[in-house]
Design an enzyme around this catalytic site. Structure first.
Site, PDB file in Angstrom:
ATOM      1  N   LYS A   1      98.047  35.231  46.417  1.00  0.00           N
ATOM      2  CA  LYS A   1      97.231  35.077  45.261  1.00  0.00           C
ATOM      3  C   LYS A   1      96.117  34.679  45.117  1.00  0.00           C
ATOM      4  CE  LYS A   1      99.059  35.013  40.276  1.00  0.00           C
ATOM      5  NZ  LYS A   1     100.355  35.288  39.733  1.00  0.00           N
TER       6      LYS A   1
ATOM      7  N   GLY B   1      95.476  41.406  38.247  1.00  0.00           N
ATOM      8  CA  GLY B   1      95.137  40.743  37.258  1.00  0.00           C
ATOM      9  C   GLY B   1      96.337  39.355  36.904  1.00  0.00           C
ATOM     10  N   ASP B   2      96.245  38.456  36.260  1.00  0.00           N
ATOM     11  CA  ASP B   2      96.926  37.045  36.141  1.00  0.00           C
ATOM     12  C   ASP B   2      96.357  36.153  34.269  1.00  0.00           C
ATOM     13  OD1 ASP B   2      99.187  35.586  37.222  1.00  0.00           O
ATOM     14  OD2 ASP B   2      98.006  34.250  36.083  1.00  0.00           O
TER      15      ASP B   2
ATOM     16  N   THR C   1     105.261  43.446  32.717  1.00  0.00           N
ATOM     17  CA  THR C   1     105.607  41.913  32.270  1.00  0.00           C
ATOM     18  C   THR C   1     106.448  41.879  31.326  1.00  0.00           C
ATOM     19  OG1 THR C   1     103.944  41.362  33.582  1.00  0.00           O
ATOM     20  CG2 THR C   1     105.079  40.296  33.328  1.00  0.00           C
TER      21      THR C   1
ATOM     22  N   ASN D   1      98.898  39.189  27.616  1.00  0.00           N
ATOM     23  CA  ASN D   1      99.385  40.496  28.080  1.00  0.00           C
ATOM     24  C   ASN D   1     100.730  40.771  28.623  1.00  0.00           C
ATOM     25  OD1 ASN D   1      99.953  41.900  30.553  1.00  0.00           O
ATOM     26  ND2 ASN D   1      99.007  43.148  29.548  1.00  0.00           N
TER      27      ASN D   1
HETATM   28  P1  NDP Z   1      96.825  36.321  29.495  1.00  0.00           P
HETATM   29  O1  NDP Z   1      95.216  35.304  30.243  1.00  0.00           O
HETATM   30  O2  NDP Z   1      96.575  37.733  29.377  1.00  0.00           O
HETATM   31  O3  NDP Z   1      97.388  34.810  28.505  1.00  0.00           O
HETATM   32  C1  NDP Z   1      97.749  33.834  28.140  1.00  0.00           C
HETATM   33  C2  NDP Z   1      98.068  33.092  27.411  1.00  0.00           C
HETATM   34  O4  NDP Z   1      98.835  31.976  28.038  1.00  0.00           O
HETATM   35  C3  NDP Z   1      97.402  32.850  26.292  1.00  0.00           C
HETATM   36  O5  NDP Z   1      97.415  32.991  25.032  1.00  0.00           O
HETATM   37  C4  NDP Z   1      96.529  31.871  26.489  1.00  0.00           C
HETATM   38  O6  NDP Z   1      96.026  31.050  25.514  1.00  0.00           O
HETATM   39  C5  NDP Z   1      97.561  30.964  27.259  1.00  0.00           C
HETATM   40  N1  NDP Z   1      97.455  30.080  27.860  1.00  0.00           N
HETATM   41  C6  NDP Z   1      96.587  29.936  29.049  1.00  0.00           C
HETATM   42  N2  NDP Z   1      97.134  29.018  30.025  1.00  0.00           N
HETATM   43  C7  NDP Z   1      97.523  28.672  28.881  1.00  0.00           C
HETATM   44  C8  NDP Z   1      97.151  26.280  28.965  1.00  0.00           C
HETATM   45  N3  NDP Z   1      97.443  26.007  30.161  1.00  0.00           N
HETATM   46  N4  NDP Z   1      98.084  25.829  28.197  1.00  0.00           N
HETATM   47  C9  NDP Z   1      98.246  26.292  27.113  1.00  0.00           C
HETATM   48  N5  NDP Z   1      98.196  27.830  26.662  1.00  0.00           N
HETATM   49  C10 NDP Z   1      97.636  28.708  27.758  1.00  0.00           C
HETATM   50  O7  NDP Z   1      97.626  35.530  30.541  1.00  0.00           O
HETATM   51  P2  NDP Z   1      99.034  36.984  31.056  1.00  0.00           P
HETATM   52  O8  NDP Z   1      99.833  37.177  29.879  1.00  0.00           O
HETATM   53  O9  NDP Z   1      98.406  37.951  31.809  1.00  0.00           O
HETATM   54  O10 NDP Z   1      99.644  35.539  31.932  1.00  0.00           O
HETATM   55  C11 NDP Z   1     100.745  34.507  31.070  1.00  0.00           C
HETATM   56  C12 NDP Z   1     101.664  34.264  32.582  1.00  0.00           C
HETATM   57  O11 NDP Z   1     102.673  35.898  32.785  1.00  0.00           O
HETATM   58  C13 NDP Z   1     100.829  33.527  33.396  1.00  0.00           C
HETATM   59  O12 NDP Z   1     101.894  32.079  33.929  1.00  0.00           O
HETATM   60  C14 NDP Z   1     101.083  34.511  34.862  1.00  0.00           C
HETATM   61  O13 NDP Z   1     101.257  34.350  35.331  1.00  0.00           O
HETATM   62  C15 NDP Z   1     101.972  35.373  34.372  1.00  0.00           C
HETATM   63  N6  NDP Z   1     102.714  36.385  34.824  1.00  0.00           N
HETATM   64  C16 NDP Z   1     101.307  37.546  34.344  1.00  0.00           C
HETATM   65  C17 NDP Z   1     102.321  38.981  34.995  1.00  0.00           C
HETATM   66  C18 NDP Z   1     100.276  39.777  34.767  1.00  0.00           C
HETATM   67  O14 NDP Z   1     100.961  40.528  35.288  1.00  0.00           O
HETATM   68  N7  NDP Z   1     100.002  39.911  34.362  1.00  0.00           N
HETATM   69  C19 NDP Z   1     103.189  39.238  35.874  1.00  0.00           C
HETATM   70  C20 NDP Z   1     103.701  38.206  36.059  1.00  0.00           C
HETATM   71  C21 NDP Z   1     103.078  36.525  35.300  1.00  0.00           C
HETATM   72  P3  NDP Z   1      93.959  30.942  25.475  1.00  0.00           P
HETATM   73  O15 NDP Z   1      94.455  32.603  25.003  1.00  0.00           O
HETATM   74  O16 NDP Z   1      93.868  29.331  23.867  1.00  0.00           O
HETATM   75  O17 NDP Z   1      94.434  30.744  26.559  1.00  0.00           O
HETATM   76  O1  2IT Z   2     102.862  37.051  39.110  1.00  0.00           O
HETATM   77  C1  2IT Z   2     102.451  37.994  38.785  1.00  0.00           C
HETATM   78  O2  2IT Z   2     103.597  37.858  39.077  1.00  0.00           O
HETATM   79  C2  2IT Z   2     101.549  38.604  38.190  1.00  0.00           C
HETATM   80  N1  2IT Z   2     100.396  37.979  37.830  1.00  0.00           N
HETATM   81  C3  2IT Z   2     100.669  40.283  39.074  1.00  0.00           C
HETATM   82  C4  2IT Z   2     101.035  40.713  40.441  1.00  0.00           C
HETATM   83  C5  2IT Z   2     100.856  41.972  40.893  1.00  0.00           C
HETATM   84  O3  2IT Z   2      99.950  41.920  41.977  1.00  0.00           O
HETATM   85  O4  2IT Z   2     100.867  43.048  39.662  1.00  0.00           O
END
Ligand code: NDP
Ligand code: 2IT
Length: 448
Positions: free
Chosen positions: A127, A166-167, A211, A243
């Site tokens: 990561k 991404g994340d 996801t 996302n």
């Molecule tokens: P995004 O950046 O698309 O969205 C993040 C969301 O979470 C936003 O609504 C954001 O609000 C909120 N957020 C972020 N940080 C905080 C915080 N400290 N307190 C409260 N709200 C918060 O990210 P993703 O949707 O990609 O990721 C969300 C979660 O899913 C993470 O834990 C990530 O690691 C996990 N994940 C992502 C994957 C992916 O493919 N993208 C795969 C698997 C897991 P705001 O806009 O106000 O910051």
């Molecule tokens: O936390 C996760 O699983 C991700 N952010 C996606 C990682 C990836 O390589 O697609």
């Protein structure tokens, strides 16, 4: 921990890196999951398997210098933790958020190792990220930051070594800017060096949705096996509105559930008629606005400041999809009081250790992130496959593969929970199922 070897390994982690609470949390959960198993595997201690497993292969950290719109030079920090490559090249996302530090990157990378071990696909875990805050930055600033970040990271990644995606704070736009810069540096179109790419240049159909959809496929299995029920007619809360949250909510709706509340880091919106996702998508994806706007634009909806209070709203199914430790003891209490029957973690480690214990004590099954949200990285691996064979599959084909993977992740985790005498404890089951595979690969590859 009752077992002396497990405790010794944990104590060493605490002693070596005392300032990494998120990393300690994930390692503690993992080691605790092995209590009923470790005595049957003396080869682990003999070969230092656990000691090696909790120590990343390497971490690179670097300065990222970039120029803002005023012409001022800004400095951020970047990291990439390459944690374990026993079953494949390092794979995992990149996070841009001001809360990112080495502890956060290490916990996320450690989770990736175990997550990827569950996917049935040949990927190790890593990561990366930066403490850069994308909020309020112009498109030009985002591009310059992405270019500067990947210009530092490029020498450590590659389709056979480490494949970022991404994340939080990194979506298709950022991946595009990083891919363009990699092409300039490498002088080659290396498709499988990043995943989550745009569909015009090697991205996979369904990666955007994967996801969120995957969380629901996994939750369906949980509901069926452990609660003898399904999504239809249930009220659901999905936290976050990024996302993962958006496509999770979309699939909940398709499966007949009613999402009544969503949030961002400022607050949450409640809509008793069901959240209208086209409005959320427009606010969050097109306008990059705040979720508060939803209540201004949708009659009958309300906005409450403070995202953690979202659990004041009762729900049957809880799907936290924002960030780590968003559900602590206070929130767990509300979730239980609200009549929740199941929780699946969409974000990485959204529940504190105490929250998971409370939910389990109340008889509520918890689907751990490394299983429930593995659909994203699984589809990333399917994107790499398509890049390697220079083909692209249809949405339906990718969706079908994703669905099968999520079913198999649930089944493997459930079976492992039964095998170690903790039937239905999916946290233990996921850790055990994945670790048995990875540790075997480590043993077969000798000491490294
Ligand atoms: P995004 O950046 O698309 O969205 C993040 C969301 O979470 C936003 O609504 C954001 O609000 C909120 N957020 C972020 N940080 C905080 C915080 N400290 N307190 C409260 N709200 C918060 O990210 P993703 O949707 O990609 O990721 C969300 C979660 O899913 C993470 O834990 C990530 O690691 C996990 N994940 C992502 C994957 C992916 O493919 N993208 C795969 C698997 C897991 P705001 O806009 O106000 O910051
Ligand atoms: O936390 C996760 O699983 C991700 N952010 C996606 C990682 C990836 O390589 O697609």
């Amino acid at each position: 921990m009752k077992n002396a070897y497990l405790q010794r390994v944990y104590d060493q982690v605490l002693a070596r890196d005392p300032n990494e609470p998120e990393f300690h949390q994930t390692v503690h959960e993992f080691l605790s999951s092995l209590e009923n198993l470790v005595d049957d595997h003396p080869e682990w201690e003999k070969n230092g398997i656990l000691e090696r497993f909790v120590e990343p292969d390497r971490i690179v950290s670097f300065r990222v210098s970039w120029v803002d719109d005023e012409g001022k030079v800004q400095i951020n920090r970047g990291w990439r933790a390459q944690f374990n490559s026993a079953i494949g090249p390092y794979k995992g996302g990149i996070r841009f958020h001001p809360s990112v530090n080495q502890s956060v990157i290490k916990f996320l990378a450690f989770e990736m190792v175990l997550k990827n071990g569950l996917t049935t696909l040949p990927i190790g875990g890593g990561k990366g990220g930066s403490d850069f805050d994308p909020h309020g930055k112009s498109d030009g600033e985002i591009m310059r930051f992405c270019q500067a970040f990947i210009t530092e990271l490029y020498r450590y990644i590659g389709q056979f070594s480490d494949i970022p995606a991404g994340d939080i704070g990194v979506g298709a736009r950022e991946i595009g800017y990083m891919f363009g810069q990699l092409k300039r540096i490498n002088g080659q179109f290396q498709s499988a060096i990043l995943t989550g790419k745009g569909l015009t240049y090697g991205g996979s159909l369904m990666r955007t949705e994967a996801t969120g959809y995957g969380i629901c496929y996994y939750t369906q299995e949980m509901l069926k096996k452990l609660c003898s029920t399904e999504f239809t007619g249930k009220t659901v809360i999905v936290t976050g509105s990024g996302n993962v949250a958006i496509y999770c909510a979309e699939k909940v709706r398709q499966l007949g559930g009613l999402v009544v509340a969503m949030s961002d880091s400022n607050g949450y919106v409640y809509d008793p008629d069901g959240i209208k996702l086209d409005v959320i998508k427009d606010i969050k994806l097109n306008r990059r606005g705040r979720i508060k706007l939803y209540a201004d634009e949708v009659p009958g909806a309300t906005y409450t400041e403070g995202c953690r209070n979202i659990w004041d709203v009762p729900c049957k199914i809880a799907l936290p999809c924002a960030t780590q430790n968003e559900v602590g003891a206070e929130e767990a209490k509300k979730i239980i009081a609200g009549g929740c029957i199941a929780l699946a973690e969409g974000a990485n480690m959204p529940c504190t250790t105490e929250a998971v214990e409370m939910l389990h004590a109340a008889g509520i099954p918890v689907g751990p992130a490394k299983a429930a949200n593995a659909g994203g990285v699984s589809t990333s691996a399917l994107e790499m496959t398509q890049n390697s064979i220079r083909m692209s599959w249809s949405f339906e084909e990718v969706d079908e593969r994703l669905h099968a993977i999520m079913r198999s992740i649930f089944q493997a985790s459930y079976d492992a929970s039964v095998a170690v005498g903790k039937p239905g404890n999916l946290v233990v089951g996921a850790n055990v199922a994945s670790f048995l595979k990875i540790s075997q690969a480590m043993l077969e590859q000798g000491i490294y």
